[in-house]
Design an enzyme around this catalytic site. Structure first.
Site, PDB file in Angstrom:
ATOM      1  N   HIS A 238       6.490  60.292 -23.237  1.00  0.00           N
ATOM      2  CA  HIS A 238       6.129  58.941 -23.722  1.00  0.00           C
ATOM      3  C   HIS A 238       4.721  58.580 -23.280  1.00  0.00           C
ATOM      4  CE1 HIS A 238       6.543  54.527 -24.327  1.00  0.00           C
ATOM      5  NE2 HIS A 238       7.455  54.878 -25.201  1.00  0.00           N
ATOM      6  N   PHE A 239       3.710  58.992 -23.728  1.00  0.00           N
ATOM      7  CA  PHE A 239       3.523  60.002 -24.760  1.00  0.00           C
ATOM      8  C   PHE A 239       2.663  61.090 -24.162  1.00  0.00           C
ATOM      9  CE2 PHE A 239       3.961  55.865 -26.825  1.00  0.00           C
ATOM     10  CZ  PHE A 239       5.016  56.105 -27.682  1.00  0.00           C
TER      11      PHE A 239
END
Length: 147
Positions: A50-51
């Protein structure tokens, strides 16, 4: 107002790695408010997904950190530590706003104040800040229940 280190926080919260999201209580005024912090490290288990190209703390985890701070405030106000036979639950989240992403290296300051308490239901005004800038705000409602 007093501070709490991680050892005292662990007496109030059942959460443990990787889900303990309060590192320190800067100040707490029982029955009123708490200011706590979460150091956001690149080593957080959520960052690889994420991410990968731009690590951002998930908003739901910022809300969870605020709820954990609220739980410490409530349990300290009631004079209770964590019990194996009870769990502190969300019952409502209103007015959530995410103003700015929280990234690795940020220090998330969690500010929660009690708005009211009726029959075991607690309502809070909560806000998270980084560098004195609002990143998240919400109204939280929580209660504890026996399991």
């Amino acid at each position: 107002m007093s501070a709490m280190d991680i050892h005292e926080i662990l007496k109030y919260l059942p959460h443990r790695y990787p889900f303990l999201l309060v590192d320190k209580v800067i100040s707490i005024e029982t029955g009123k408010s708490i200011v706590a912090l979460k150091n956001v490290s690149i080593n957080e288990p959520f960052f690889p997904g994420h991410f990968p190209h731009h690590p951002v703390m998930p908003g739901v985890l910022i809300i969870e950190a605020l709820a954990q701070a609220a739980a410490v405030l409530t349990l300290r106000t009631e004079g209770n530590t964590h019990k194996e036979d009870s769990v502190y639950y969300f019952v409502g989240i209103d007015g959530v706003r995410f103003k700015k992403p929280v990234t690795a290296g940020d220090q998330l300051i969690l500010k929660v104040s009690i708005e009211r308490q009726i029959k075991g239901l607690w309502k809070y005004a909560a806000r998270a800040e980084v560098d004195n800038q609002l990143v998240t705000e919400a109204k939280l409602m929580c209660t504890s229940r026996s399991v």
